[in-house]
Design a protein around this motif. Sequence first.
Motif, short mmCIF file in Angstrom:
data_model
loop_
_atom_site.label_atom_id
_atom_site.label_comp_id
_atom_site.label_asym_id
_atom_site.label_seq_id
_atom_site.Cartn_x
_atom_site.Cartn_y
_atom_site.Cartn_z
N ALA A 248 0.83 -1.20 0.00
CA ALA A 248 0.00 0.00 0.00
C ALA A 248 0.87 1.26 0.00
O ALA A 248 0.57 2.22 -0.72
N LEU A 249 1.94 1.24 0.76
CA LEU A 249 2.84 2.40 0.80
C LEU A 249 3.51 2.64 -0.55
O LEU A 249 3.71 3.79 -0.96
N LEU A 250 3.88 1.56 -1.23
CA LEU A 250 4.54 1.69 -2.53
C LEU A 250 3.65 2.37 -3.57
O LEU A 250 4.16 2.99 -4.50
N LYS A 251 2.35 2.27 -3.43
CA LYS A 251 1.43 2.88 -4.39
C LYS A 251 1.45 4.40 -4.33
O LYS A 251 1.10 5.06 -5.31
N SER A 252 1.87 4.95 -3.18
CA SER A 252 1.81 6.41 -3.04
C SER A 252 3.15 7.07 -2.73
O SER A 252 3.21 8.28 -2.56
N VAL A 253 4.22 6.29 -2.69
CA VAL A 253 5.52 6.85 -2.31
C VAL A 253 6.08 7.73 -3.43
O VAL A 253 5.95 7.41 -4.61
N LYS A 254 6.65 8.86 -3.03
CA LYS A 254 7.26 9.79 -4.00
C LYS A 254 8.78 9.84 -3.83
O LYS A 254 9.49 10.15 -4.78
N ASP A 255 9.27 9.55 -2.64
CA ASP A 255 10.70 9.61 -2.34
C ASP A 255 11.40 8.37 -2.90
O ASP A 255 11.09 7.24 -2.50
N PRO A 256 12.37 8.54 -3.81
CA PRO A 256 13.04 7.39 -4.42
C PRO A 256 13.82 6.54 -3.41
O PRO A 256 13.91 5.33 -3.57
N THR A 257 14.37 7.16 -2.38
CA THR A 257 15.11 6.41 -1.36
C THR A 257 14.15 5.51 -0.58
O THR A 257 14.44 4.34 -0.32
#
Length: 174
Positions: A81-90
């Motif tokens: 679920a977090l991966l669907k909205s993450v913007k920070d590449p790190t």
Amino acid sequence: MTKIISLFILEAVFCLTFFTVSYSDINLIQTTCKKTPFYDLCVLTLKSDPRSSTADVSGLARIVADSVNAKAIATLNQISALLKSVKDPTLEKALEGCIVSYNTIIQADIPVAIDAIEKNNPKFAVQSATDAGNEAQACENSFAEKPSNSPIFSGNKAVHDLSVVLESIASLLL
């Protein structure tokens, strides 16, 4: 009158047997959990599962293995679920690494541990539990640049700590 006395004696024997079994079940859980580094987590996990009332040490190990698996699945779902909205590449890179770690826990480590427990081969259960704990810790370590920013700290900690409990209980079967 004799039937009433017989019935009373039968009921008393039943109650004593029931309380003795219940006490011995709690005693086995407490004795087993005292041999783990996370006593409270161990007791809470085992008492929350109705199977523990009739389980031997091997059965308790199986219950904890199932708990590790359930918590790992929940953590994997949280990561997805977090991966669907993450913007920070790190952060994205760390989470993707965690996907690999949790897939390993769910698809390899815990199934091997369960199979080893069922086949009375505790050495492999111990090793697989250790591997599962290491995978959860590796996931958490991927946030080392910003440890306070780990969005899945509680899931990683739960999977790690339950894996250590599983490792400890499986060690008792050696």
